[in-house]
Design an enzyme around this catalytic site. Structure first.
Site, mmCIF file in Angstrom:
data_model
loop_
_atom_site.group_PDB
_atom_site.id
_atom_site.type_symbol
_atom_site.label_atom_id
_atom_site.label_comp_id
_atom_site.label_asym_id
_atom_site.label_seq_id
_atom_site.Cartn_x
_atom_site.Cartn_y
_atom_site.Cartn_z
ATOM 1 N N GLY A 170 122.809 -5.177 70.083
ATOM 2 C CA GLY A 170 122.526 -4.735 71.436
ATOM 3 C C GLY A 170 123.438 -5.330 72.496
ATOM 4 O O GLY A 170 124.507 -5.838 72.207
ATOM 5 N N SER A 171 122.945 -5.279 73.716
ATOM 6 C CA SER A 171 123.704 -5.612 74.916
ATOM 7 C C SER A 171 124.050 -7.091 75.021
ATOM 8 O O SER A 171 123.296 -7.953 74.581
ATOM 9 C CB SER A 171 122.880 -5.208 76.136
ATOM 10 O OG SER A 171 123.451 -5.719 77.312
ATOM 11 N N THR A 172 125.185 -7.350 75.659
ATOM 12 C CA THR A 172 125.592 -8.733 75.928
ATOM 13 C C THR A 172 124.614 -9.438 76.863
ATOM 14 O O THR A 172 124.603 -10.662 76.915
ATOM 15 C CB THR A 172 127.008 -8.784 76.540
ATOM 16 O OG1 THR A 172 127.025 -7.981 77.718
ATOM 17 C CG2 THR A 172 128.039 -8.306 75.552
ATOM 18 N N GLY B 192 121.713 -9.793 76.274
ATOM 19 C CA GLY B 192 120.863 -10.540 75.351
ATOM 20 C C GLY B 192 121.151 -12.032 75.369
ATOM 21 O O GLY B 192 120.246 -12.852 75.176
#
Length: 130
Positions: free
Chosen positions: A60-62, A64
């Protein structure tokens, strides 16, 4: 039982393992109190609070990384063990000072096991197994 891995984030912590067999996204996967809110997760509804989170790898997204950092600063997430750590999880753990070891056979760790994550030496010790 001692599992040799690779040190990603320094520090040593002892605690109870919570194990997910699925890759995990911290953005949208967990709330600010450590409850798993991703309905597709095999640990949906459980809490990471005060636990050592064992999962294959992050996804997923950075953003995170900042979720992990926030969990660390609130004292919720104690440690992380991965099969293969990727940059999102590594960055969050390092920023948050969460001990993290990867390159470990996570199949040997079960939810409820008492483990020690030694991020200084790249070791995970399962205390309740020989």
């Amino acid at each position: 039982m001692e599992l040799k891995g690779r040190s990603i984030s320094k520090g040593v912590v002892k605690g109870i393992a919570i194990v997910s067999k699925k890759p995990f996204s911290f953005l949208g996967g967990v709330d600010k109190d450590g409850k798993v809110i991703d309905k597709d997760s095999d640990i949906y509804g459980q809490s990471l609070k005060g636990k050592i989170f064992v999962f294959p790898y992050g996804k997923g997204s950075t953003v995170g990384s900042y979720v992990i950092y926030g969990l660390a600063k609130r004292g919720i997430l104690k440690g992380i063990v991965n099969n293969e750590c990727e940059p999102i999880v590594a960055t969050g753990a390092i920023l948050g000072g969460i001990p993290l070891v990867d390159k470990v056979d996570i199949e040997k760790i079960k939810t409820g096991d008492i483990i020690i994550v030694d991020g200084n030496r790249g070791l995970v010790k399962i205390l309740n197994k020989d």
